[in-house]
Each structure stands twice: as structure tokens, then as C-alpha cells.
Scaffold this motif. Structure first.
Motif, short mmCIF file in Angstrom:
data_model
loop_
_atom_site.label_atom_id
_atom_site.label_comp_id
_atom_site.label_asym_id
_atom_site.label_seq_id
_atom_site.Cartn_x
_atom_site.Cartn_y
_atom_site.Cartn_z
N ILE A 86 -49.74 -31.91 22.74
CA ILE A 86 -50.56 -32.31 21.59
C ILE A 86 -50.21 -31.53 20.33
O ILE A 86 -50.93 -31.62 19.33
CB ILE A 86 -52.07 -32.13 21.91
N ARG A 87 -49.10 -30.78 20.35
CA ARG A 87 -48.66 -30.08 19.14
C ARG A 87 -47.17 -30.29 18.94
O ARG A 87 -46.45 -30.70 19.86
CB ARG A 87 -49.01 -28.59 19.25
N VAL A 88 -46.71 -30.02 17.73
CA VAL A 88 -45.33 -30.39 17.39
C VAL A 88 -44.51 -29.23 16.84
O VAL A 88 -43.34 -29.41 16.51
CB VAL A 88 -45.31 -31.55 16.36
N ALA A 89 -45.09 -28.06 16.69
CA ALA A 89 -44.34 -26.93 16.14
C ALA A 89 -44.78 -25.65 16.83
O ALA A 89 -45.92 -25.53 17.29
CB ALA A 89 -44.58 -26.81 14.62
N HIS A 90 -43.86 -24.70 16.92
CA HIS A 90 -44.22 -23.40 17.48
C HIS A 90 -43.42 -22.31 16.78
O HIS A 90 -42.34 -22.55 16.23
CB HIS A 90 -43.99 -23.37 19.00
N LEU A 91 -43.97 -21.10 16.79
CA LEU A 91 -43.27 -19.95 16.22
C LEU A 91 -43.73 -18.69 16.91
O LEU A 91 -44.82 -18.63 17.48
CB LEU A 91 -43.51 -19.84 14.71
N MET A 92 -42.87 -17.68 16.85
CA MET A 92 -43.20 -16.35 17.36
C MET A 92 -43.37 -15.44 16.15
O MET A 92 -42.49 -15.36 15.29
CB MET A 92 -42.12 -15.84 18.29
N ILE A 93 -44.51 -14.77 16.07
CA ILE A 93 -44.79 -13.89 14.95
C ILE A 93 -44.64 -12.45 15.41
O ILE A 93 -45.45 -11.96 16.21
CB ILE A 93 -46.21 -14.12 14.40
N PRO A 94 -43.62 -11.71 14.94
CA PRO A 94 -43.51 -10.29 15.30
C PRO A 94 -44.43 -9.45 14.43
O PRO A 94 -44.62 -9.71 13.24
CB PRO A 94 -42.03 -9.99 14.99
N GLY A 95 -45.03 -8.44 15.06
CA GLY A 95 -45.90 -7.54 14.32
C GLY A 95 -47.36 -7.91 14.35
O GLY A 95 -48.20 -7.15 13.84
N ARG A 96 -47.73 -9.06 14.94
CA ARG A 96 -49.13 -9.46 15.05
C ARG A 96 -49.39 -10.02 16.45
O ARG A 96 -48.47 -10.53 17.10
CB ARG A 96 -49.47 -10.53 14.01
N TYR A 97 -50.64 -9.89 16.89
CA TYR A 97 -51.02 -10.49 18.17
C TYR A 97 -52.02 -11.63 17.98
O TYR A 97 -52.56 -12.14 18.97
CB TYR A 97 -51.57 -9.45 19.14
N THR A 98 -52.28 -12.02 16.74
CA THR A 98 -53.12 -13.19 16.45
C THR A 98 -52.29 -14.20 15.66
O THR A 98 -51.25 -13.86 15.09
CB THR A 98 -54.37 -12.80 15.66
N CYS A 99 -52.80 -15.44 15.61
CA CYS A 99 -52.10 -16.52 14.91
C CYS A 99 -52.79 -16.85 13.60
O CYS A 99 -53.98 -16.56 13.42
CB CYS A 99 -52.03 -17.77 15.80
N PRO A 100 -52.09 -17.50 12.66
CA PRO A 100 -52.71 -17.90 11.40
C PRO A 100 -53.80 -18.95 11.63
O PRO A 100 -53.87 -19.56 12.70
CB PRO A 100 -51.54 -18.49 10.60
N PRO A 101 -54.66 -19.17 10.63
CA PRO A 101 -55.68 -20.23 10.76
C PRO A 101 -55.04 -21.58 11.05
O PRO A 101 -53.93 -21.88 10.58
CB PRO A 101 -56.36 -20.23 9.39
N ASN A 102 -55.72 -22.38 11.86
CA ASN A 102 -55.28 -23.73 12.24
C ASN A 102 -54.09 -23.72 13.20
O ASN A 102 -53.52 -24.78 13.47
CB ASN A 102 -54.95 -24.58 11.00
N TRP A 103 -53.71 -22.57 13.70
CA TRP A 103 -52.68 -22.46 14.75
C TRP A 103 -53.35 -22.02 16.04
O TRP A 103 -54.36 -21.34 16.03
CB TRP A 103 -51.59 -21.46 14.36
N THR A 104 -52.76 -22.41 17.17
CA THR A 104 -53.27 -22.05 18.49
C THR A 104 -52.39 -20.96 19.09
O THR A 104 -51.17 -21.12 19.15
CB THR A 104 -53.30 -23.27 19.43
N ARG A 105 -53.01 -19.88 19.54
CA ARG A 105 -52.22 -18.83 20.19
C ARG A 105 -51.99 -19.19 21.65
O ARG A 105 -52.94 -19.38 22.41
CB ARG A 105 -52.95 -17.48 20.09
N GLU A 106 -50.74 -19.29 22.04
CA GLU A 106 -50.41 -19.59 23.43
C GLU A 106 -50.44 -18.31 24.28
O GLU A 106 -50.94 -18.31 25.39
CB GLU A 106 -49.03 -20.26 23.52
N TYR A 107 -49.86 -17.24 23.76
CA TYR A 107 -49.97 -15.93 24.41
C TYR A 107 -49.56 -14.87 23.41
O TYR A 107 -49.04 -15.17 22.32
CB TYR A 107 -49.14 -15.85 25.69
N TYR A 108 -49.81 -13.63 23.74
CA TYR A 108 -49.42 -12.52 22.88
C TYR A 108 -48.88 -11.39 23.75
O TYR A 108 -49.05 -11.39 24.97
CB TYR A 108 -50.59 -12.03 22.03
#
Length: 268
Positions: free
Chosen positions: A181-203
Motif C-alpha cells: 500500500i506504499r510506493v516509496a521508501h528511504l533509510m534515514i541515518p541519524g534518526r530513529y523516527t520518520c517524518p510526518p506522513n511516513w510510516t516507520r517500518e523499523y529502526y
């Protein structure tokens, strides 16, 4: 006697006739005032009127009228259910054999992390999640030049969290996950939370090959890692170590020197 009876009968007939004429004139006057279709009929016919007839049939429809004025906008309705998927995204969950329990997420396959030997100058620089159920095509006997791939080990000690020290020298598992049900993903280094309107899959923690080995990719290893069963050995073939921030001058703050960097894998 008979002439007297005849005289009485004649007198009665004249009297009745006179009364009937008077009543007929009054009825005629009433109908004249109401515009009735029987106006002008003789009084004795008027007195013999029948009951009203049945209702007539509907007439033909008239011409279509002009459109009316536009009404006011109604309230927004409730959001409908999710429609069929038109995309989807995949990612690798390093350090685990399962996918997160989030809506629309499913496990594609699980396996082990693999990469090049830490001192080899050739081979690939990125880590791979190899399947537990390999398939081979036909190959001939003999030896040939190869690009080798080795299992990846945890190298976790020192000031890392103690709940992960037991994983020292264990092999690293992995899971390939698909989110329909989603179309984009990214890995954010330096944070363990995701931006607003994004779903965290794992950290977890950012890891890569040792600083004085040949380069590899940076990967986000789950904060609650598992180990490959039966894969404990001290090999130094291909490794992942926590990444400590080492930034100079004005680029270091707000990062703390050599403190383990976190990471988050997010989808949208």
C-alpha cells in the motif's frame, strides 16, 4: 261521486305541477351561478340528474422546464476503504528474519547477510540478503576465477549496549519485505523516527564494514537483532560494526563524537 273524484285528482295534479315549477327555477338559478354544464335544462330534467362521473385520465406531459439553481455544497463524506494496490515497495530488514507487523506488509523471503571478504580489493561493495533456499543452474567441473561472497558477522563490543554483546561473532540474518500500500521508501541515518506522513517500518543502528577494511555500504540493522542459528564463529570474513559519528569542526554538532548513530527505515 265519480265527478267529485275526478275534480279532486285534477286539483292535486295542478298543485304538484306548480310546486315542481318553483323548485325547478331555484335549482336552475343555483346552477346558473356555478357555471354548470346543464344550465338551461328544463326543471324536470334537472331533477333527474345522475351521479358525478369518474375522474378523467392524466393528460400528456408538458414541455421540460429550465434547470433550477445550483444547490449548496454538501458535507464531505467519510473516507472509503483502500482501493486495489497499484504499486508497492520492497526493503531489507537487516538483523531480523521477520517483517514488521504493519498493515500491507508481507515477508517475501528470509536469509543471511553476505558480502565480500574484508581485505579483498575486488568483489561487490554492497551487502546482499541471500536466500535460505538457493537454486543452481548447470555448471561444469573444474575451477574458475570467482568473485567470492561470505557471510556477514556482528562485531559488537566495547561501549555498545550490553543487550547486544551476546551477538559478537554471530552471523547476521535478514528479511526481504514487501509493502503493497506504499510506493516509496528511504533509510534515514541519524534518526530513529520518520517524518510526518511516513510510516516507520523499523529502526536500529547504522552499521558498515570496519573503517580500515575495504568499503561497504551503510545499512540500518534492527535495534533488536537476531542471529543465524549455528552461525557463531570468529572469522572476520565480512563484518558489520556500529558507526560512530566522527565529524570535524562545525559539522559535528549536534552529533556527539563517536556515539553510535541510529537509523530508521520509512515508507510512504
Amino acid at each position: 261521486m265519480r265527478p267529485l273524484l275526478l275534480l279532486i285528482t285534477l286539483f292535486t295534479f295542478v298543485l304538484v305541477k306548480a310546486q315542481a315549477g318553483t323548485s325547478g327555477k331555484e335549482v336552475t338559478k343555483r346552477h346558473a351561478g356555478s357555471g354548470d354544464s346543464n344550465e338551461g335544462l328544463p326543471p324536470f330534467i334537472e331533477l333527474l340528474r345522475g351521479r358525478d362521473g369518474r375522474d378523467g385520465r392524466d393528460g400528456e406531459s408538458g414541455p421540460k422546464g429550465s434547470p433550477g439553481a445550483t444547490g449548496e455544497k454538501g458535507d464531505t463524506g467519510a473516507q472509503g476503504p483502500l482501493g486495489p494496490s497499484s504499486g508497492g515497495v520492497t526493503y531489507i530488514r537487516w538483523g531480523r528474519t521477520t517483517c514488521p507487523n504493519t498493515p500491507g506488509t508481507e515477508l517475501v523471503y528470509k536469509g543471511w547477510a553476505a558480502g565480500s571478504y574484508f581485505s579483498h580489493t575486488g568483489g561487490g561493495s554492497n551487502y546482499q540478503c541471500v536466500t535460505e533456499e538457493p537454486q543452481n543452474l548447470a555448471f561444469g567441473p573444474g575451477t574458475a576465477e570467482h568473485s567470492y561472497m561470505y557471510g556477514v558477522e556482528y562485531k559488537i563490543w566495547g561501549n555498545t549496549p550490553r543487550e547486544r554483546h551476546h551477538l559478537q561473532d554471530d552471523d547476521v540474518p535478514c528479511a526481504v519485505c514487501y509493502v503493497s500500500i506504499r510506493v516509496a521508501h528511504l533509510m534515514i541515518p541519524g534518526r530513529y523516527t520518520c517524518p510526518p506522513n511516513w510510516t516507520r517500518e523499523y529502526y536500529g543502528y547504522l552499521m558498515a564494514e570496519r573503517y580500515n577494511h575495504h568499503r561497504s555500504t551503510f545499512e540500518c540493522v534492527d535495534a533488536s537483532p537476531e542471529a543465524v542459528v549455528g552461525g557463531h564463529a570468529w572469522c572476520w570474513w565480512s563484518c558489520v560494526l556500529p558507526c560512530g559519528a566522527s565529524m570535524w569542526q562545525s559539522t559535528c554538532p549536534p552529533y556527539e563524537q563517536e556515539k553510535e548513530m541510529t537509523c530508521a527505515v520509512c515508507t510512504r
